[in-house]
Design a protein around this motif. Structure first.
Motif, PDB file in Angstrom:
ATOM      1  N   GLU A   1       0.816  -1.218   0.000  1.00 53.85           N
ATOM      2  CA  GLU A   1       0.000   0.000   0.000  1.00 53.85           C
ATOM      3  C   GLU A   1       0.850   1.269   0.000  1.00 53.85           C
ATOM      4  OE1 GLU A   1      -2.449   0.035   3.433  1.00 53.85           O
ATOM      5  OE2 GLU A   1      -0.790   0.031   4.870  1.00 53.85           O
ATOM      6  N   ASN A   2       2.122   1.155   0.369  1.00 54.03           N
ATOM      7  CA  ASN A   2       3.007   2.321   0.359  1.00 54.03           C
ATOM      8  C   ASN A   2       3.825   2.428  -0.926  1.00 54.03           C
ATOM      9  OD1 ASN A   2       2.380   3.276   3.037  1.00 54.03           O
ATOM     10  ND2 ASN A   2       3.514   1.519   3.834  1.00 54.03           N
ATOM     11  N   GLY A   3       3.569   1.537  -1.866  1.00 53.08           N
ATOM     12  CA  GLY A   3       4.266   1.589  -3.143  1.00 53.08           C
ATOM     13  C   GLY A   3       5.599   0.878  -3.175  1.00 53.08           C
ATOM     14  N   PHE A   4       5.972   0.219  -2.081  1.00 57.14           N
ATOM     15  CA  PHE A   4       7.225  -0.525  -2.080  1.00 57.14           C
ATOM     16  C   PHE A   4       7.035  -1.857  -2.794  1.00 57.14           C
ATOM     17  CE2 PHE A   4       7.897   2.123   1.800  1.00 57.14           C
ATOM     18  CZ  PHE A   4       9.008   2.813   1.339  1.00 57.14           C
ATOM     19  N   THR A   5       8.064  -2.289  -3.497  1.00 54.76           N
ATOM     20  CA  THR A   5       7.998  -3.533  -4.252  1.00 54.76           C
ATOM     21  C   THR A   5       7.946  -4.731  -3.304  1.00 54.76           C
ATOM     22  OG1 THR A   5       9.291  -2.530  -6.024  1.00 54.76           O
ATOM     23  CG2 THR A   5       9.134  -4.925  -6.014  1.00 54.76           C
ATOM     24  N   THR A   6       7.123  -5.697  -3.654  1.00 53.36           N
ATOM     25  CA  THR A   6       7.053  -6.954  -2.930  1.00 53.36           C
ATOM     26  C   THR A   6       7.253  -8.100  -3.925  1.00 53.36           C
ATOM     27  OG1 THR A   6       4.641  -7.059  -3.228  1.00 53.36           O
ATOM     28  CG2 THR A   6       5.463  -6.070  -1.188  1.00 53.36           C
ATOM     29  N   THR A   7       7.596  -9.275  -3.420  1.00 55.79           N
ATOM     30  CA  THR A   7       7.675 -10.450  -4.281  1.00 55.79           C
ATOM     31  C   THR A   7       6.751 -11.535  -3.732  1.00 55.79           C
ATOM     32  OG1 THR A   7       9.612 -11.375  -3.135  1.00 55.79           O
ATOM     33  CG2 THR A   7      10.018  -9.940  -5.033  1.00 55.79           C
ATOM     34  N   LEU A   8       6.362 -12.452  -4.604  1.00 59.95           N
ATOM     35  CA  LEU A   8       5.287 -13.390  -4.301  1.00 59.95           C
ATOM     36  C   LEU A   8       5.767 -14.757  -3.837  1.00 59.95           C
ATOM     37  CD1 LEU A   8       2.986 -12.536  -7.343  1.00 59.95           C
ATOM     38  CD2 LEU A   8       2.850 -11.634  -5.012  1.00 59.95           C
ATOM     39  N   GLY A   9       7.066 -14.915  -3.602  1.00 62.62           N
ATOM     40  CA  GLY A   9       7.570 -16.170  -3.074  1.00 62.62           C
ATOM     41  C   GLY A   9       7.792 -17.223  -4.138  1.00 62.62           C
ATOM     42  N   ARG A  10       7.891 -18.471  -3.695  1.00 63.41           N
ATOM     43  CA  ARG A  10       8.223 -19.593  -4.564  1.00 63.41           C
ATOM     44  C   ARG A  10       7.272 -19.670  -5.761  1.00 63.41           C
ATOM     45  NH1 ARG A  10       7.676 -25.947  -2.821  1.00 63.41           N
ATOM     46  NH2 ARG A  10       8.171 -26.826  -4.844  1.00 63.41           N
ATOM     47  N   GLU A  11       7.839 -19.899  -6.938  1.00 59.31           N
ATOM     48  CA  GLU A  11       7.092 -20.005  -8.192  1.00 59.31           C
ATOM     49  C   GLU A  11       6.240 -18.754  -8.438  1.00 59.31           C
ATOM     50  OE1 GLU A  11       7.842 -22.419 -10.109  1.00 59.31           O
ATOM     51  OE2 GLU A  11       8.897 -23.662  -8.648  1.00 59.31           O
ATOM     52  N   GLY A  12       6.799 -17.609  -8.073  1.00 56.93           N
ATOM     53  CA  GLY A  12       6.046 -16.360  -8.133  1.00 56.93           C
ATOM     54  C   GLY A  12       5.572 -15.967  -9.516  1.00 56.93           C
ATOM     55  N   SER A  13       6.352 -16.280 -10.556  1.00 54.48           N
ATOM     56  CA  SER A  13       5.945 -15.893 -11.913  1.00 54.48           C
ATOM     57  C   SER A  13       4.757 -16.716 -12.397  1.00 54.48           C
ATOM     58  CB  SER A  13       7.122 -16.035 -12.881  1.00 54.48           C
ATOM     59  OG  SER A  13       8.110 -15.068 -12.608  1.00 54.48           O
ATOM     60  N   ASP A  14       4.744 -18.007 -12.075  1.00 56.53           N
ATOM     61  CA  ASP A  14       3.572 -18.829 -12.384  1.00 56.53           C
ATOM     62  C   ASP A  14       2.344 -18.273 -11.669  1.00 56.53           C
ATOM     63  OD1 ASP A  14       5.275 -20.444 -13.802  1.00 56.53           O
ATOM     64  OD2 ASP A  14       5.189 -22.142 -12.421  1.00 56.53           O
ATOM     65  N   TYR A  15       2.542 -17.857 -10.431  1.00 56.08           N
ATOM     66  CA  TYR A  15       1.445 -17.314  -9.628  1.00 56.08           C
ATOM     67  C   TYR A  15       0.914 -16.023 -10.255  1.00 56.08           C
ATOM     68  CZ  TYR A  15      -1.091 -16.200  -5.273  1.00 56.08           C
ATOM     69  OH  TYR A  15      -2.046 -15.922  -4.333  1.00 56.08           O
ATOM     70  N   THR A  16       1.820 -15.185 -10.749  1.00 55.08           N
ATOM     71  CA  THR A  16       1.392 -13.959 -11.428  1.00 55.08           C
ATOM     72  C   THR A  16       0.459 -14.284 -12.592  1.00 55.08           C
ATOM     73  OG1 THR A  16       3.435 -12.801 -10.852  1.00 55.08           O
ATOM     74  CG2 THR A  16       2.181 -11.917 -12.702  1.00 55.08           C
ATOM     75  N   ALA A  17       0.829 -15.280 -13.376  1.00 62.65           N
ATOM     76  CA  ALA A  17      -0.013 -15.686 -14.507  1.00 62.65           C
ATOM     77  C   ALA A  17      -1.389 -16.121 -14.029  1.00 62.65           C
ATOM     78  CB  ALA A  17       0.670 -16.817 -15.281  1.00 62.65           C
ATOM     79  N   ALA A  18      -1.438 -16.860 -12.916  1.00 64.20           N
ATOM     80  CA  ALA A  18      -2.715 -17.316 -12.375  1.00 64.20           C
ATOM     81  C   ALA A  18      -3.552 -16.152 -11.855  1.00 64.20           C
ATOM     82  CB  ALA A  18      -2.479 -18.328 -11.262  1.00 64.20           C
ATOM     83  N   ILE A  19      -2.904 -15.176 -11.228  1.00 62.22           N
ATOM     84  CA  ILE A  19      -3.612 -13.997 -10.722  1.00 62.22           C
ATOM     85  C   ILE A  19      -4.259 -13.235 -11.875  1.00 62.22           C
ATOM     86  CG2 ILE A  19      -3.310 -11.750  -9.607  1.00 62.22           C
ATOM     87  CD1 ILE A  19      -0.976 -13.102  -8.000  1.00 62.22           C
ATOM     88  N   LEU A  20      -3.493 -12.997 -12.939  1.00 61.10           N
ATOM     89  CA  LEU A  20      -4.034 -12.297 -14.106  1.00 61.10           C
ATOM     90  C   LEU A  20      -5.198 -13.068 -14.715  1.00 61.10           C
ATOM     91  CD1 LEU A  20      -0.650 -11.254 -15.742  1.00 61.10           C
ATOM     92  CD2 LEU A  20      -2.381  -9.658 -14.881  1.00 61.10           C
ATOM     93  N   ALA A  21      -5.030 -14.384 -14.835  1.00 62.03           N
ATOM     94  CA  ALA A  21      -6.080 -15.216 -15.426  1.00 62.03           C
ATOM     95  C   ALA A  21      -7.355 -15.158 -14.603  1.00 62.03           C
ATOM     96  CB  ALA A  21      -5.591 -16.655 -15.545  1.00 62.03           C
ATOM     97  N   TYR A  22      -7.211 -15.234 -13.292  1.00 58.98           N
ATOM     98  CA  TYR A  22      -8.373 -15.188 -12.410  1.00 58.98           C
ATOM     99  C   TYR A  22      -9.111 -13.851 -12.549  1.00 58.98           C
ATOM    100  CZ  TYR A  22     -11.139 -15.255  -8.108  1.00 58.98           C
ATOM    101  OH  TYR A  22     -12.168 -15.213  -7.197  1.00 58.98           O
ATOM    102  N   CYS A  23      -8.367 -12.760 -12.505  1.00 60.08           N
ATOM    103  CA  CYS A  23      -8.993 -11.437 -12.539  1.00 60.08           C
ATOM    104  C   CYS A  23      -9.602 -11.112 -13.903  1.00 60.08           C
ATOM    105  CB  CYS A  23      -7.963 -10.371 -12.158  1.00 60.08           C
ATOM    106  SG  CYS A  23      -7.395 -10.489 -10.437  1.00 60.08           S
ATOM    107  N   LEU A  24      -9.047 -11.664 -14.969  1.00 63.45           N
ATOM    108  CA  LEU A  24      -9.527 -11.388 -16.326  1.00 63.45           C
ATOM    109  C   LEU A  24     -10.460 -12.483 -16.852  1.00 63.45           C
ATOM    110  CD1 LEU A  24      -6.136 -10.145 -17.808  1.00 63.45           C
ATOM    111  CD2 LEU A  24      -8.158  -8.722 -17.393  1.00 63.45           C
TER     112      LEU A  24
END
Length: 428
Positions: free
Chosen positions: A199-222
């Motif tokens: 919420e403060n604009g600082f970068t965070t990372t999503l942990g193990r297999e984070g890039s696969d998770y990003t794809a799943a997040i986008l797919a879910y929201c779209l």
């Protein structure tokens, strides 16, 4: 909408990046979101840079320069003539300004470290390692656009909102869905895997297999029709071909079966990636970027594994523990609670457990080198024996022949059979 994810191995060099373009032209780019990981071993290099910085060794600045030169070399390679790339595309790429973009990211990386005042390693880690994905996506975007693929670059930190649990952030689904729907209505976009922001604009990372998770997040929201993860293998195999012979491609894998395989240590998709997809019934394809038209594997809501075949998993360098009470009393609930408290405190991952009236056996992974501390803690209350360097074999959907083959010629310390799963602890 479709979501594609290309991992570090698929964009590790100019050949890989050119191949991404070929895959997109082969498969089509209509209504497509693309997630890209950092190139090759970039994240490892950034972790070394952080370690040098934390030890007050100014060599980290030279290490950053080496990382810059490696990415610059890939850009220079992409500027050279190559089969399937016309002269106009090369001219557009040379004039794209990607050299300046890369330089700006490197300067941002140096500035992040020079300005840092935080002693929180996890916070610093996220601010630094995220530059790997920023570099890779800028380079891939510039190349694809030069080749006539009109992709739009999106900053994942503006799309995925999380809490401030750095290195393993939890997604704020309400805010994330709002941001993605507002910013990703374009038919073709590219963004970074693995990263978000708090919420403060600082970068965070999503942990193990984070890039696969990003794809799943986008797919879910779209509400995407499918997700495809592109790898250098033909799909998900029933065993690691480096360890087992005559491996078989798994064409259809139920969501729950994929989660079971991941739990036991198979290099399939992490459960946190599957969970949002399962909620909306979005299939996940695993395909070869070297042969994009091949069948590959699909993880979906099917009821059965296709083909029905045993699946073999091996985890090496495990530790086998046998814990018993000092006075031959029962190992009851309070004892088990004490044991798991010690396991949790020492960040041990349990691969197998079995209990009898007076003993408790476990096979664990000592990921953080804390076995000595664990043993000291347990030995305050229990009698403990341990064997290091064991292997844990797991077989899903075993049969009689499988059991005989797995045990043949092995020094089996423990065998455990459930309805669908066989596990053996083997002393190497």
């Amino acid at each position: 909408m479709r979501i594609y994810k290309f991992g570090g191995a698929s964009v590790k060099d100019a050949v890989g990046i050119r191949n991404v373009g070929k895959v997109l032209k082969t498969m089509g780019t209509d209504r497509l979101g693309i997630v890209i990981s950092a190139m090759g071993k970039t994240t490892n290099a950034l972790e070394i840079i952080i370690a040098s910085y934390k030890s007050n060794d100014s060599v980290y600045l030279k290490q950053i320069d080496v990382l810059y030169e490696a990415h610059l070399a890939i850009i220079e390679d992409l500027k050279k003539p190559s089969e399937g790339i016309d002269d106009e595309s090369l001219v557009r790429f040379r004039e794209s300004g990607i050299d300046k973009d890369l330089k700006a990211i490197i300067e941002s990386l140096k500035g992040e470290l020079l300005r840092n005042k935080s002693r929180n390693y996890s916070f610093l880690y996220d601010q630094v390692v995220s530059h790997g994905e920023l570099m890779s996506t800028r380079i891939v975007t510039a190349f694809l656009k030069a080749c006539g693929i009109p992709v739009k670059w999106k900053d994942a930190r503006q799309l995925i909102r999380t809490d401030n649990k750095y290195r393993d952030a939890t997604v704020d689904w309400e805010q994330t869905e709002k941001q993605i729907l507002e910013q990703c209505s374009d038919e073709l976009f590219i963004t970074q895997g693995f990263i978000g922001s708090d919420e403060n604009g600082f970068t965070t990372t999503l942990g193990r297999e984070g890039s696969d998770y990003t794809a799943a997040i986008l797919a879910y929201c779209l509400d995407a029709a499918e997700v495809t993860i592109w790898k250098d293998v033909p799909g998900v195999l029933n065993a690691d071909p480096r360890v087992f012979k005559n491996t078989v491609l798994l064409e259809k894998i139920p969501y729950d079966e994929a989660i079971e395989l991941a739990f036991y240590g198979a290099s399939v998709i992490h459960p946190k990636t599957l969970q949002p997809l399962q909620r909306k019934g979005i299939p996940l394809n695993v395909k070869s970027f070297l042969n994009p038209k091949s069948v590959g594997s699909v993880i979906t809501s099917s009821k059965h594994l296709v083909p029905t075949t045993p699946c073999f998993i091996v985890r090496k360098n495990m530790v086998f523990l046998r814990i018993s009470s000092r006075d031959f009393s029962f190992i009851g609930e309070s004892n088990i609670s004490d044991i798991f408290h010690e396991l949790s405190e020492n960040k041990m991952q349990v691969g197998l457990l079995q209990n009898s009236a007076i003993s408790f056996s476990l096979c664990i992974e000592d990921k953080y080198g804390r076995i000595s501390t664990l043993l000291k803690g347990l030995e305050k209350k229990f009698k403990v024996s341990h064997v290091t360097g064991v292997s844990l074999f797991t077989v899903r959907h075993y049969d009689g022949d499988t059991i005989e083959d797995m045990e043949h010629g092995k020094n089996v310390l423990l065998k455990q059979r459930a309805q669908d799963t066989l596990q053996l602890v083997v002393q190497d």
